[in-house]
Scaffold this motif. Structure first.
Motif, PDB file in Angstrom:
ATOM      1  N   GLU A  49       0.984  -1.190   0.107  1.00 24.25           N
ATOM      2  CA  GLU A  49       0.011   0.216  -0.043  1.00 24.25           C
ATOM      3  C   GLU A  49       0.888   1.334   0.094  1.00 24.25           C
ATOM      4  O   GLU A  49       0.629   2.191  -0.564  1.00 24.25           O
ATOM      5  N   GLY A  50       1.740   1.194   0.937  1.00 26.97           N
ATOM      6  CA  GLY A  50       2.731   2.277   0.845  1.00 26.97           C
ATOM      7  C   GLY A  50       3.555   2.724  -0.595  1.00 26.97           C
ATOM      8  O   GLY A  50       3.599   3.829  -0.792  1.00 26.97           O
ATOM      9  N   ILE A  51       4.045   1.674  -1.128  1.00 27.76           N
ATOM     10  CA  ILE A  51       4.657   1.774  -2.522  1.00 27.76           C
ATOM     11  C   ILE A  51       3.814   2.388  -3.578  1.00 27.76           C
ATOM     12  O   ILE A  51       4.173   3.239  -4.233  1.00 27.76           O
ATOM     13  N   VAL A  52       2.357   2.293  -3.466  1.00 26.74           N
ATOM     14  CA  VAL A  52       1.627   2.915  -4.439  1.00 26.74           C
ATOM     15  C   VAL A  52       0.888   3.940  -3.907  1.00 26.74           C
ATOM     16  O   VAL A  52      -0.067   4.701  -4.683  1.00 26.74           O
ATOM     17  N   GLY A  53       1.442   4.457  -2.824  1.00 24.54           N
ATOM     18  CA  GLY A  53       0.859   5.812  -2.176  1.00 24.54           C
ATOM     19  C   GLY A  53      -0.323   5.864  -1.149  1.00 24.54           C
ATOM     20  O   GLY A  53      -1.051   6.865  -1.209  1.00 24.54           O
ATOM     21  N   LEU A  54      -0.941   4.570  -0.801  1.00 26.38           N
ATOM     22  CA  LEU A  54      -1.908   4.600   0.144  1.00 26.38           C
ATOM     23  C   LEU A  54      -1.651   4.208   1.482  1.00 26.38           C
ATOM     24  O   LEU A  54      -0.812   3.630   1.921  1.00 26.38           O
ATOM     25  N   ALA A  55      -2.352   5.034   2.330  1.00 28.80           N
ATOM     26  CA  ALA A  55      -2.351   4.705   3.729  1.00 28.80           C
ATOM     27  C   ALA A  55      -2.548   3.360   4.058  1.00 28.80           C
ATOM     28  O   ALA A  55      -3.437   2.607   3.381  1.00 28.80           O
ATOM     29  N   PRO A  56      -2.209   2.830   4.900  1.00 24.57           N
ATOM     30  CA  PRO A  56      -2.418   1.396   5.587  1.00 24.57           C
ATOM     31  C   PRO A  56      -4.087   1.307   5.815  1.00 24.57           C
ATOM     32  O   PRO A  56      -4.623   2.085   6.326  1.00 24.57           O
TER      33      PRO A  56
END
Length: 256
Positions: free
Chosen positions: A158-165
């Motif tokens: 999720e972090g790699i694609v820019g999303l919060a956990p």
């Protein structure tokens, strides 16, 4: 997965570390009774590697013919935990695959940090070497159930694609919307080819993160078979594209 003795008034094993396991499957393995007939309990009891097939009735949507290999990792003559790895296929790991799992277990044991006390005196695990290594190279894991269309990202992915956990809604359409439109046709074609040929594929593409920034991502997909020999799901790992040239060496064996 890494389990350690629960300690305190609750006997058994407690899950303290996991990488790439679907969230739905974790409840089964989060707390294990000391009398449970599981690879982790057997491995700790016998002090030796154990493999067992996972029951098709286990919740969590794991692929058919999944197995679980467990290796205890000792520290200074003690056995503080066990490393468990899901396997694909109806047979236990080969000697070479066992050697790989044991090497990872001993590597982790040699760098295993001590526990620290929580607010009520219960031992709380700090970040393990596996977690630290994954964070250092920014590797995420994902899993796609072809029967339901459900896509699972771990927190790192999720972090790699820019999303919060916890923000990713597990829909394949949401993942497609993150891929750069110029790259999407090629990415889909490579995935389809890998699923059709039941072969791993390394894919490099751009994602457009929710804040508008564009990031290159490298991903490795591994088709996972059903019990009848067809492809039931696909799993893999991903990382930001960068200068690391060892990608094929460490990412190819996504599943044993």
């Amino acid at each position: 997965m890494v389990h350690r003795p629960a300690g305190g008034a609750v006997p058994g094993l407690r899950l303290v570390e996991t990488v790439g396991v679907p969230q739905d499957a974790l409840d089964t393995w989060r707390d294990i009774r000391p009398d449970a007939d599981t690879p982790a309990v057997r491995a700790l009891r016998d002090g030796a590697p154990v493999w067992l097939p996972v029951s098709p009735q286990e919740p969590g949507g794991l692929p058919d013919r999944t197995g679980l290999a467990a290796v205890p990792f000792p520290v200074s003559g003690e056995t503080p935990g066990v490393l468990s790895v899901f396997t694909v296929g109806p047979r236990p790991p080969t000697p070479g695959q066992w050697a790989l799992v044991e090497a990872v277990a001993h590597w982790a044991a040699a760098r295993s940090p001590d526990s620290r006390s929580g607010p009520e005196g219960e031992p709380q695990p700090i970040r393990s070497p596996v977690q630290q290594a994954r964070d250092a190279v920014k590797v995420g894991a994902w899993w796609w159930d072809l029967r339901t269309g459900k896509v699972v990202f771990d927190e790192a992915m999720e972090g790699i694609v820019g999303l919060a956990p916890g923000v990713f809604d597990e829909r394949v359409e949401t993942w497609r919307a993150l891929v750069h439109p110029e790259d999407l046709p090629g990415v889909v074609a490579q995935i389809d080819e890998g699923l059709r040929e039941r072969a791993e594929r390394g894919i490099k593409y751009r994602v457009i993160r929710p804040d508008g920034t564009v990031r290159w991502v490298e991903s490795r997909m591994c088709p996972l078979p059903r019990g009848d020999g067809g492809t039931g799901s696909s799993g893999g790992c991903g990382r930001p594209a960068g200068p690391m040239r060892a990608w094929n060496r460490w990412a190819t064996p996504c599943a044993i």
